[in-house]
Design an enzyme around this catalytic site. Structure first.
Site, mmCIF file in Angstrom:
data_model
loop_
_atom_site.group_PDB
_atom_site.id
_atom_site.type_symbol
_atom_site.label_atom_id
_atom_site.label_comp_id
_atom_site.label_asym_id
_atom_site.label_seq_id
_atom_site.Cartn_x
_atom_site.Cartn_y
_atom_site.Cartn_z
ATOM 1 N N ASP A 70 -63.954 46.777 15.924
ATOM 2 C CA ASP A 70 -63.549 45.380 16.018
ATOM 3 C C ASP A 70 -64.129 44.548 14.883
ATOM 4 O O ASP A 70 -63.458 43.689 14.323
ATOM 5 C CB ASP A 70 -63.960 44.791 17.365
ATOM 6 C CG ASP A 70 -63.565 43.329 17.480
ATOM 7 O OD1 ASP A 70 -62.362 43.028 17.401
ATOM 8 O OD2 ASP A 70 -64.474 42.486 17.612
ATOM 9 N N LEU B 89 -65.651 55.889 40.530
ATOM 10 C CA LEU B 89 -66.482 56.863 41.245
ATOM 11 C C LEU B 89 -67.835 57.130 40.593
ATOM 12 O O LEU B 89 -68.550 58.038 40.989
ATOM 13 C CB LEU B 89 -65.737 58.187 41.459
ATOM 14 C CG LEU B 89 -64.345 58.058 42.112
ATOM 15 C CD1 LEU B 89 -63.705 59.421 42.243
ATOM 16 C CD2 LEU B 89 -64.428 57.362 43.455
ATOM 17 N N CYS B 90 -68.202 56.343 39.597
ATOM 18 C CA CYS B 90 -69.504 56.474 38.953
ATOM 19 C C CYS B 90 -70.515 55.643 39.741
ATOM 20 O O CYS B 90 -70.252 54.485 40.067
ATOM 21 C CB CYS B 90 -69.392 55.979 37.510
ATOM 22 S SG CYS B 90 -70.781 56.413 36.481
ATOM 23 N N HIS B 91 -71.653 56.227 40.065
ATOM 24 C CA HIS B 91 -72.671 55.526 40.840
ATOM 25 C C HIS B 91 -73.300 54.381 40.041
ATOM 26 O O HIS B 91 -73.613 54.569 38.870
ATOM 27 C CB HIS B 91 -73.797 56.487 41.247
ATOM 28 C CG HIS B 91 -73.391 57.496 42.257
ATOM 29 N ND1 HIS B 91 -72.793 58.684 41.893
ATOM 30 C CD2 HIS B 91 -73.471 57.505 43.607
ATOM 31 C CE1 HIS B 91 -72.536 59.385 42.996
ATOM 32 N NE2 HIS B 91 -72.933 58.695 44.040
ATOM 33 N N MET C 45 -73.223 59.327 31.825
ATOM 34 C CA MET C 45 -72.102 58.402 31.672
ATOM 35 C C MET C 45 -72.551 57.082 31.064
ATOM 36 O O MET C 45 -71.815 56.475 30.282
ATOM 37 C CB MET C 45 -71.398 58.171 33.010
ATOM 38 C CG MET C 45 -70.722 59.418 33.564
ATOM 39 S SD MET C 45 -69.670 60.294 32.373
ATOM 40 C CE MET C 45 -68.501 59.033 31.936
ATOM 41 N N GLU C 46 -73.750 56.649 31.382
ATOM 42 C CA GLU C 46 -74.264 55.409 30.809
ATOM 43 C C GLU C 46 -74.504 55.552 29.314
ATOM 44 O O GLU C 46 -74.170 54.656 28.526
ATOM 45 C CB GLU C 46 -75.537 54.975 31.540
ATOM 46 C CG GLU C 46 -75.290 54.433 32.932
ATOM 47 C CD GLU C 46 -74.870 55.461 33.970
ATOM 48 O OE1 GLU C 46 -74.366 55.056 35.030
ATOM 49 O OE2 GLU C 46 -75.021 56.683 33.745
#
Length: 146
Positions: free
Chosen positions: A114, A61-63, A99-100
């Site tokens: 890692d 649901l993230c644009h 969010m990005e």
């Protein structure tokens, strides 16, 4: 997804940070470029940028956004055993880039893990936080303010 079609396109910016805790010896190896997998910070930077560009594929649901800038910087405090990653995302559009920025910082931190797990399994991603955002209806927000 939330309908953002009626919202005005404004300049948007967000800055997020991730903290990776390792032993002082591991932090010193990363700072000296002596980790077995090579340039830890450089690889984490690229991984974070790639992740920001794919945020809408990772988070439901993230644009999808047309990003105008993504940057990831890393600083190392070898004595404290801390690797701090700061990610910035910018765009002009009807929705924010928090969010990005958070995705970039998170994936950069996972990449650090890692790349050092061969010398330290106990590395810890200690926090991922939004530091600031600007643009849109809500204006400027900074961590530590309301």
């Amino acid at each position: 997804m939330v309908d953002v079609g009626a919202k005005a396109a404004t300049e948007r910016r967000a800055v997020a940070q991730a903290l990776v805790r390792v032993s002082p010896a591991t932090a010193a190896a990363v700072a000296a470029g002596e980790a077995p997998k090579g340039d830890v910070i450089g690889v984490a930077r690229i991984a974070g940028i790639q992740a920001a560009k794919r945020t809408s594929e990772l988070i439901p649901l993230c644009h999808p956004l047309a990003l105008s800038f993504v940057g990831v910087d890393g600083t190392i405090d070898a004595d404290a055993g801390e690797i701090r990653l700061t990610a910035e995302a910018r765009s002009t559009g009807p929705t924010g880039v928090e969010m990005e920025a958070l995705t970039a910082a998170s994936v950069a931190a996972l990449t650090i893990y890692d790349m050092v797990k061969g010398i330290e399994r106990g590395a810890q991603i200690a926090e991922v936080v939004l530091l600031e955002k600007s643009g849109g209806r809500s204006g400027v927000w900074q961590r530590g303010t309301r």
